[in-house]
Every structure is written in C-alpha cells, then in structure tokens.
Design a protein around this motif. Structure first.
Motif, PDB file in Angstrom:
ATOM      1  N   LEU A  42      22.911 101.068 -58.458  1.00 56.84           N
ATOM      2  CA  LEU A  42      21.664 100.648 -59.112  1.00 56.84           C
ATOM      3  C   LEU A  42      21.766  99.227 -59.657  1.00 56.84           C
ATOM      4  CD1 LEU A  42      20.663 103.914 -61.017  1.00 56.84           C
ATOM      5  CD2 LEU A  42      20.106 103.205 -58.681  1.00 56.84           C
ATOM      6  N   ALA A  43      22.885  98.550 -59.451  1.00 52.21           N
ATOM      7  CA  ALA A  43      23.076  97.165 -59.892  1.00 52.21           C
ATOM      8  C   ALA A  43      23.198  96.277 -58.658  1.00 52.21           C
ATOM      9  CB  ALA A  43      24.322  97.038 -60.753  1.00 52.21           C
ATOM     10  N   PRO A  44      22.746  95.021 -58.748  1.00 49.60           N
ATOM     11  CA  PRO A  44      22.788  94.143 -57.571  1.00 49.60           C
ATOM     12  C   PRO A  44      24.179  94.024 -56.950  1.00 49.60           C
ATOM     13  CG  PRO A  44      21.496  93.140 -59.322  1.00 49.60           C
ATOM     14  CD  PRO A  44      22.146  94.360 -59.907  1.00 49.60           C
ATOM     15  N   ILE A  45      25.143  93.527 -57.715  1.00 49.50           N
ATOM     16  CA  ILE A  45      26.529  93.408 -57.262  1.00 49.50           C
ATOM     17  C   ILE A  45      27.408  93.753 -58.458  1.00 49.50           C
ATOM     18  CG2 ILE A  45      28.315  91.903 -56.321  1.00 49.50           C
ATOM     19  CD1 ILE A  45      26.115  90.147 -55.184  1.00 49.50           C
ATOM     20  N   SER A  46      28.245  94.767 -58.338  1.00 47.62           N
ATOM     21  CA  SER A  46      29.050  95.177 -59.486  1.00 47.62           C
ATOM     22  C   SER A  46      30.381  95.739 -59.027  1.00 47.62           C
ATOM     23  CB  SER A  46      28.309  96.231 -60.323  1.00 47.62           C
ATOM     24  OG  SER A  46      28.038  97.380 -59.541  1.00 47.62           O
ATOM     25  N   VAL A  47      31.421  95.497 -59.843  1.00 49.23           N
ATOM     26  CA  VAL A  47      32.763  96.022 -59.593  1.00 49.23           C
ATOM     27  C   VAL A  47      33.300  96.573 -60.910  1.00 49.23           C
ATOM     28  CG1 VAL A  47      35.105  95.518 -58.858  1.00 49.23           C
ATOM     29  CG2 VAL A  47      33.190  94.365 -57.736  1.00 49.23           C
ATOM     30  N   PHE A  48      33.773  97.821 -60.901  1.00 52.47           N
ATOM     31  CA  PHE A  48      34.361  98.464 -62.073  1.00 52.47           C
ATOM     32  C   PHE A  48      35.802  98.847 -61.774  1.00 52.47           C
ATOM     33  CE2 PHE A  48      29.855  99.143 -62.363  1.00 52.47           C
ATOM     34  CZ  PHE A  48      29.557  99.108 -63.711  1.00 52.47           C
ATOM     35  N   TYR A  49      36.682  98.583 -62.731  1.00 52.07           N
ATOM     36  CA  TYR A  49      38.073  99.037 -62.633  1.00 52.07           C
ATOM     37  C   TYR A  49      38.373  99.904 -63.849  1.00 52.07           C
ATOM     38  CZ  TYR A  49      43.135  99.104 -62.986  1.00 52.07           C
ATOM     39  OH  TYR A  49      44.436  99.512 -63.112  1.00 52.07           O
ATOM     40  N   GLU A  50      38.930 101.090 -63.608  1.00 51.24           N
ATOM     41  CA  GLU A  50      39.250 102.027 -64.682  1.00 51.24           C
ATOM     42  C   GLU A  50      40.713 102.449 -64.582  1.00 51.24           C
ATOM     43  OE1 GLU A  50      38.145 106.640 -65.801  1.00 51.24           O
ATOM     44  OE2 GLU A  50      36.503 105.275 -65.261  1.00 51.24           O
TER      45      GLU A  50
END
Length: 204
Positions: A42-50
């Motif tokens: 739902l976001a244009p360009i996104s990267v998540f690290y957990e």
C-alpha cells in the motif's frame, strides 16, 4: 537541523542490519529465522528490516521514498522509521515458530522530508504559477497488527495505526513562485501520520 537528523536516521536504517546482529547474538539461538525483509504493497516504494531480539520483542527499521510527477508537477518524499514490535502471544506459541508472529503492538519514531510542487494558474508573464510546499518533520506514533510466518519463511503482515508530527519538531514552508505571500494552508493535515499496511516478505 532537521535535514541533518533525517540523514542520520537514514544512515542508521541502512546500517542497522549490520549492527543489530552484533547487539543480539543470542537471538540466533532462539529463532531459526531471526531476520525479516518485507515491503508494504500500500506504499509507493518501501523496504522494512526486522530483527528478533527477545522472545517477545523485535526491532524494525524502514525506509520509504517516492519521486514522481504523476499527480502534480513534482513530488519528492523520504520517510524513515525506527520501530519496536511487542508480540503478545503466549511464549510457548512464539517459540514454536521460526520467527515471532501473531498480534503485536508497535510504537515508532519517524522522520519525514517532503517536497510538493504544482502548477495552479498563470503568473505575471502569463506562465503557470508554481505552488511549492516543503516539510521536514520528526514524529511518533503507534500501530497494531498481526504477522503470519508461513511455510518456507514467507511472511504476511497486516498493520494499522497512526501518529503525530508535533509543530515544535516540524519545519514547514508553503510559497508561491510569483508571490511574496507565505501560507500555512494544509499544515494541520501534514502534521498527521496515518499508517496502514499489507506487507509480504521473507524470514531468514
């Protein structure tokens, strides 16, 4: 000042995958897949690290950026966050998974840099007048969500919540290219931070 803080937080987000394992060496003994990379559809360009740090807690960093001119003449923004995820399931259920999963509560700290330019009419030389907004802000908020760890390490996450960008931590400028008038129109809206996500990723 805000620009410097934004650059530092972006650097922290980019380096955290390297430093977090050093700070949490025991986590590899708790989880066979302590790390997660995912993106929000739902976001244009996104990267998540957990990274899972304890049986109930994970640290997450994220970067989201966008630079297009589809809706307006020119749009640029960068968001970076540091988030703490507190999982609420029973410990026995958490330890049965390869990575923490289930319902979680997620407080976060966020920085944002935004530039928006649009043509709104004719200037003194019968050329289009440009309306420009620049915002640099720091804020905080809270989200809740649920994460599933599927077979072979695939991850599905749903999240919803919001936060606030306090006026004291916000630099706001709204100007007209051919006008000496500065307006704060729309500032209240930009101080809100609504977050909804449907993310797919991989645990490793």
């Amino acid at each position: 000042m805000h620009f410097t803080i934004i650059r530092l937080l972006l650097l922290l987000c980019s380096l955290s995958p390297a430093f977090v394992p050093v700070l949490a060496q025991d986590s590899t003994r708790l989880w066979s897949r302590p790390n997660v990379l995912k993106t929000n559809f739902l976001a244009p360009i996104s990267v998540f690290y957990e990274r899972a740090l304890t049986p109930r807690f994970a640290l997450r960093t994220s970067i989201r950026w966008w630079q297009f001119g589809i809706v307006s003449k020119d749009e640029q923004f960068v968001n970076a966050t540091i988030e703490g995820k507190f999982y609420t399931a029973k410990l026995s259920r958490l330890m049965a998974k390869e990575h923490p999963s289930g319902f979680f509560i997620n407080p976060y700290l966020k920085v944002r840099s935004l530039r928006y330019v649009n043509e709104i009419g004719a200037g003194p030389n019968k050329t289009s007048e440009l309306d420009e907004i620049r915002v640099k802000s720091i804020g905080f908020g809270l989200t809740v969500g649920y994460m599933w760890v599927l077979k072979r390490g695939f991850v599905l996450e749903l999240v919803h919540g919001g936060g606030f960008m306090p006026d004291a931590l916000t630099s706001f400028q709204h100007t007209m290219r051919y006008s000496a008038v500065t307006s704060d129109s729309g500032r209240d809206y930009l101080m809100l931070d609504l977050r909804t996500g449907v993310s797919l990723g991989y645990a490793f």
